[in-house]
Scaffold this motif. Structure first.
Motif, PDB file in Angstrom:
ATOM      1  N   ARG A 354      23.524  57.849  19.330  1.00 46.81           N
ATOM      2  CA  ARG A 354      24.830  57.199  19.297  1.00 46.81           C
ATOM      3  C   ARG A 354      25.003  56.269  20.500  1.00 46.81           C
ATOM      4  O   ARG A 354      25.570  55.184  20.380  1.00 46.81           O
ATOM      5  N   ALA A 355      24.508  56.705  21.647  1.00 45.48           N
ATOM      6  CA  ALA A 355      24.614  55.867  22.837  1.00 45.48           C
ATOM      7  C   ALA A 355      23.850  54.563  22.655  1.00 45.48           C
ATOM      8  O   ALA A 355      24.342  53.487  23.005  1.00 45.48           O
ATOM      9  N   THR A 359      24.904  49.905  21.846  1.00 42.44           N
ATOM     10  CA  THR A 359      24.454  48.710  22.557  1.00 42.44           C
ATOM     11  C   THR A 359      23.315  47.975  21.873  1.00 42.44           C
ATOM     12  O   THR A 359      23.022  46.839  22.235  1.00 42.44           O
ATOM     13  N   ASP A 360      22.666  48.607  20.891  1.00 48.25           N
ATOM     14  CA  ASP A 360      21.475  48.006  20.279  1.00 48.25           C
ATOM     15  C   ASP A 360      21.702  47.823  18.779  1.00 48.25           C
ATOM     16  O   ASP A 360      21.958  48.794  18.060  1.00 48.25           O
ATOM     17  N   PRO A 361      21.604  46.591  18.268  1.00 47.64           N
ATOM     18  CA  PRO A 361      21.850  46.349  16.837  1.00 47.64           C
ATOM     19  C   PRO A 361      20.915  47.132  15.929  1.00 47.64           C
ATOM     20  O   PRO A 361      21.324  47.588  14.859  1.00 47.64           O
ATOM     21  N   THR A 362      19.652  47.295  16.348  1.00 48.57           N
ATOM     22  CA  THR A 362      18.708  48.046  15.520  1.00 48.57           C
ATOM     23  C   THR A 362      19.173  49.485  15.349  1.00 48.57           C
ATOM     24  O   THR A 362      19.160  50.036  14.247  1.00 48.57           O
ATOM     25  N   MET A 363      19.583  50.097  16.441  1.00 55.30           N
ATOM     26  CA  MET A 363      20.024  51.477  16.355  1.00 55.30           C
ATOM     27  C   MET A 363      21.387  51.600  15.692  1.00 55.30           C
ATOM     28  O   MET A 363      21.705  52.625  15.100  1.00 55.30           O
ATOM     29  N   PHE A 364      22.214  50.563  15.778  1.00 50.09           N
ATOM     30  CA  PHE A 364      23.495  50.603  15.071  1.00 50.09           C
ATOM     31  C   PHE A 364      23.240  50.674  13.565  1.00 50.09           C
ATOM     32  O   PHE A 364      23.888  51.458  12.851  1.00 50.09           O
ATOM     33  N   ALA A 365      22.305  49.867  13.077  1.00 48.92           N
ATOM     34  CA  ALA A 365      21.965  49.908  11.653  1.00 48.92           C
ATOM     35  C   ALA A 365      21.380  51.265  11.270  1.00 48.92           C
ATOM     36  O   ALA A 365      21.686  51.815  10.202  1.00 48.92           O
ATOM     37  N   PHE A 366      20.541  51.822  12.154  1.00 49.89           N
ATOM     38  CA  PHE A 366      19.970  53.141  11.886  1.00 49.89           C
ATOM     39  C   PHE A 366      21.072  54.189  11.840  1.00 49.89           C
ATOM     40  O   PHE A 366      21.099  55.056  10.955  1.00 49.89           O
ATOM     41  N   MET A 367      21.996  54.130  12.801  1.00 51.33           N
ATOM     42  CA  MET A 367      23.116  55.054  12.820  1.00 51.33           C
ATOM     43  C   MET A 367      23.926  54.960  11.534  1.00 51.33           C
ATOM     44  O   MET A 367      24.287  55.973  10.938  1.00 51.33           O
TER      45      MET A 367
END
Length: 600
Positions: A354-355, A359-367
């Motif tokens: 979540r952190a 801040t990271d678009p790639t991880m936002f999409a994964f989330m």
């Protein structure tokens, strides 16, 4: 300075290099440890073996201790006297000389700087070499000193076959390097995956093979796991094969099964064509992949001058992005084919993911696709909420709830009213949901308006019960207004809504028209808190029974505290005391009733 030919504008002169000063710079600013001398010698020996490329003479490098000196021998291409002058005595001279261009891409080191590293532990370096370029080539001897001088002579004893022997005699304070046990350990760290055989002669005179180990990506799963434990200290939850063919980057990423102290990447073990570069490098994976540690070969990616890191180039950044894509695809595949492992992954790294998503678009999409949130519909991903499922319609509005007890209390009520609540009491979730509301996803994220529950509620069907409850509230909670409704679920007994800015007539003074104009200012009051009581709750319906006044008063006050909890308000010390007194009174009354009725 040494003079050269004078030019039209004066004399052209050459720099004079203080070799001791250069070595001091190397030790203090370029190399992290004197031990790199062994890596440099192994690299040069390996280059010499590659350059020879003789099918009838399989390459071999041997490290030994002879009379207190460290000896690195190879059966590579060797050097003649002219090459010694051109390569060994020129700082920065490259082993990639013109006649070896056919093997240029396979070379690791640079003879000049590499040989200088030997002066980190000794005051002289001796090279004995026989060239393989001509039959019966003489064996020549080069001796360089830390004072900047060198000499080339014919070796007193000829080598039996082409190759080289490099001899370094450590200074007294550096003699610890000339111990077989230490050389075995350091050589194995550097050359473990080197493609050329490297033997170190141990204290018993037995050669110990320290190179040509199977690359991590080619090991079976059990052996890879043991390697991870040995290298990083944890048994991996899963492993990811890394392969970027265009850049020659290959290896394995190990996913840790436990939450890390912070969402920052630990260092990776990076090699270049089998030779160790660093064991704490962070350049070959994106920051969001903090849960992964790599053992990887950097292939053709450019190294820094010290060869202890990678140059910060576009190619290196592209390699890191490609590695990140492979890690992400592997984790997404886990979600599809190994849900139990994926669940463990998400549980271990929920906070960090979540952190990074914040801040990271790639991880936002994964989330958005994979991380599950507690909602009034149950555990759901944001994609499941927004897109809907086979049994649930898409949610167009999401209501974050920041207080866990409030979420648990209101979730059944939200389901009854077809509202979607999200438990957003955990760290980072409010920011993530706010970011979701500002994205191009077709959903709104709005503060929960509890009035929506009240406005949609059915009126209470029993007017006598309503009147009784309103009288009790007026008596027990002066300044509060009572509103009795049917919320449709039993789990929420009360909601206490904050005062508003409207004015409401005093109920005792608004029953007639007498003295309306003269008394209106005294007979109207600002609205106080509104206690919404739900007649679907057994506790609220019980207020309509024949209760003693003190019991009824304490029951109403306890319900008001419960109403504040349900609306996410923080209880004061007075609230806790009131709740304790009310429960004591209610328990005493219940006990007295049981005794009076003959029950123990």
């Amino acid at each position: 300075m040494n003079e050269a030919s004078p030019g039209a504008g004066g004399r052209t002169e050459l720099f004079q290099v203080d070799l001791r000063g250069v070595v001091e710079i190397l030790s203090q600013h370029l190399y992290s440890s004197p031990r790199v001398f062994l890596r440099e010698l192994l690299q040069n020996a390996r280059d010499a073996v590659v350059a020879r490329g003789a099918a009838d003479a399989p390459g071999l490098i041997q490290v030994s201790v002879e009379d207190g000196a460290i000896v690195v021998a190879d059966n590579g291409i060797g050097l003649d006297a002219g090459e010694m002058r051109a390569l060994l005595a020129t700082i920065g001279a490259s082993s990639k000389r013109a006649d070896l261009e056919r093997a240029q891409q396979d070379f690791l080191g640079r003879f000049g700087i590499g040989l200088l590293s030997c002066f980190l532990i000794g005051d002289a370096v001796e090279v004995i070499s026989r060239s393989a370029k001509t039959d019966h080539a003489p064996t020549v001897r080069w001796v360089g000193s830390s004072d900047g001088t060198y000499e080339i002579t014919e070796a007193p004893e000829a080598l039996r076959e082409p190759g080289s022997r490099i001899i370094v005699r450590p200074r007294p304070e550096e003699r610890a390097w000339a111990t077989p046990r230490r050389l075995v350990r350091v050589a194995r760290e550097f050359a473990r995956y080197l493609d050329t055989p490297v033997d170190v002669v141990d204290a018993a005179g037995v050669p110990v093979r320290v190179s040509t180990a199977t690359a991590p990506q080619d090991l079976d799963a059990e052996t890879r796991a043991r390697l991870c434990v040995e290298t990083f200290g944890f048994d991996p939850l899963t492993t990811v094969r890394i392969d970027v063919p265009l850049l020659g980057v290959r290896g394995v990423a190990f996913v840790t099964p436990e939450e890390t102290a912070s969402a920052r990447r630990g260092g990776d073990v990076v090699h270049a064509r089998g030779m160790l570069v660093a064991d704490d490098n962070t350049q070959l994976a994106p920051d969001w992949a903090y849960f992964a540690r790599l053992i990887v070969d950097a292939g053709t990616l450019p190294l820094t001058a010290s060869r202890e890191s990678l140059q910060d180039t576009k190619l290196v950044r592209e390699a890191a992005a490609a590695v990140g894509e492979q890690i992400q695809r592997h984790v997404e595949e886990l979600a599809r084919s190994h849900p139990d492992t994926f669940r463990r992954f998400v549980e271990a790294h929920a906070v960090g993911l979540r952190a990074m998503a914040f801040t990271d678009p790639t991880m936002f999409a994964f989330m958005y696709d994979h991380l599950r949130f507690g909602t009034s519909r149950g555990e759901r991903t944001l994609r499941q909420l927004v897109a809907g499922t086979d049994t649930e319609p898409p949610a167009r509005v999401l209501h974050p709830v920041l207080f866990a007890p409030q979420f648990r209390a209101l979730a059944p009520l939200a389901r009854h009213h077809d509202l979607v609540l999200i438990d957003a009491c955990h760290v980072h979730e409010p920011q993530l949901l706010a970011a979701l509301g500002q994205s191009d996803v077709d959903v709104s994220v709005r503060h929960l308006d509890l009035e929506a529950f009240v406005e949609d509620a059915a009126p209470a069907a029993d007017p006598v019960l309503v009147a009784s409850i309103e009288r009790l509230v007026a008596s027990a909670l002066p300044g509060h207004r009572a509103q009795v409704v049917d919320l449709g679920v039993e789990s929420v007994a009360a909601l206490e809504l904050a005062a508003d800015d409207a004015w409401h007539p005093d109920s005792a003074a608004s029953s007639g028209w007498g003295s309306v104009l003269g008394g209106i200012a005294a007979r109207w009051e600002p609205a106080g808190p509104r206690l919404v009581l739900n007649v679907a709750s057994p506790a609220v319906r019980a207020l309509g029974g024949a209760l003693p006044d003190d019991v009824a008063g304490h029951a109403v006050r306890a319900l008001s505290v419960l109403g504040r909890l349900h609306t996410g308000q923080t209880l004061s010390d007075d609230d806790h005391l009131l709740l304790g007194d009310s429960l004591s009174t209610l328990i005493t009354a219940a006990t007295s009733t049981d005794v009076a009725g003959g029950r123990p």
